[in-house]
Design an enzyme around this catalytic site. Sequence first.
Site, PDB file in Angstrom:
ATOM      1  N   HIS A  37       6.118   2.317  -3.174  1.00  0.00           N
ATOM      2  CA  HIS A  37       6.997   2.568  -3.271  1.00  0.00           C
ATOM      3  C   HIS A  37       7.891   1.332  -4.134  1.00  0.00           C
ATOM      4  CE1 HIS A  37       6.139   2.525   1.677  1.00  0.00           C
ATOM      5  NE2 HIS A  37       7.650   3.558   1.360  1.00  0.00           N
ATOM      6  N   SER A 187       2.581   4.341   4.264  1.00  0.00           N
ATOM      7  CA  SER A 187       2.569   2.903   5.473  1.00  0.00           C
ATOM      8  C   SER A 187       1.601   3.137   6.797  1.00  0.00           C
ATOM      9  CB  SER A 187       3.726   2.772   5.975  1.00  0.00           C
ATOM     10  OG  SER A 187       4.720   2.693   4.458  1.00  0.00           O
TER      11      SER A 187
END
Length: 284
Positions: A37, A187
């Site tokens: 990210h 994640s």
Amino acid sequence: MNTCTTIEELKSTIHASKTKGKRVGFVPTMGALHPGHASLIEQAAQACEEVVVSIFVNPTQFNNREDFETYPLTIDKDLEVAQRAGATVVFAPHVEELYGGDLAVAPVDYGRLTSSYEGQKRTGHFDGVVAVVRKLFSAVEADSAFFGKKDLQQLAVIRRLAEEEFVGLEIIGCTLIRESDGLAMSSRNVRLVGESRQTALVLHGWLNQIKKEACNQGDIQTALRAIESEAAEMEGVELEYIDVVNGASFEPLHDGPVDPEAFAIVAAEVGGVRLIDNCALACS
Ligand code: PAF
């Protein structure tokens, strides 16, 4: 860095920067930010003066309740990661702000893009992704939006959404970021415990095997079938699919010379954690 929780606050912040002639970049996320990210945010910050990062775990894109309920939530760390990478605004709405009281989403039919692979294995997933991204695009009104190529099929779906409904919004696909041992960053990786973390490397290994086969003009079909047989024997691994497709259309590519847009794609559950990965087959 500004933090907004309502669309009204967000719009007024963005309106102010647009009035000053700032270019607005947008990085949508579900939080649990990792270096993948951060690299999207950094890329946005290189191209745009205002960088909006949304953090919202979208309930409508989870086809599995347990996956939604156990999705990692790390908002304090996320704010730090976002700021360090160059975000100027974080938009972290509550579910009611985006959906009101109604979580029903319209079905989306982009042909193979929404019906194959992820679309087939995760019923309703792309309906939820399109619903939330449409809401976010409308709220942010960015010039460019940045998405990771790890979710390659999602990227193709979003490009189609932008083409149809957000003409003028530039969609930028950013390089997939891997851990030093090759595991694609996600994640969900924090849920890989014990041996599963090591076992998960098999996905990257399979993709490399297919790439090698493609570069040596070998028989990709045979390689795919061999991997399926190997996976069937493995403990703790449930292979959902492995295939070679055109990365824009998601049409399978089974014969002939390797298309420059060819990607090997894979999805598997490892130790109960669903992972996806892909690799471009163009040989250098
Ligand atoms: O890729 C993601 O994290 C999500 O699917 C997205 C694009 C933020 C929509 O919820």
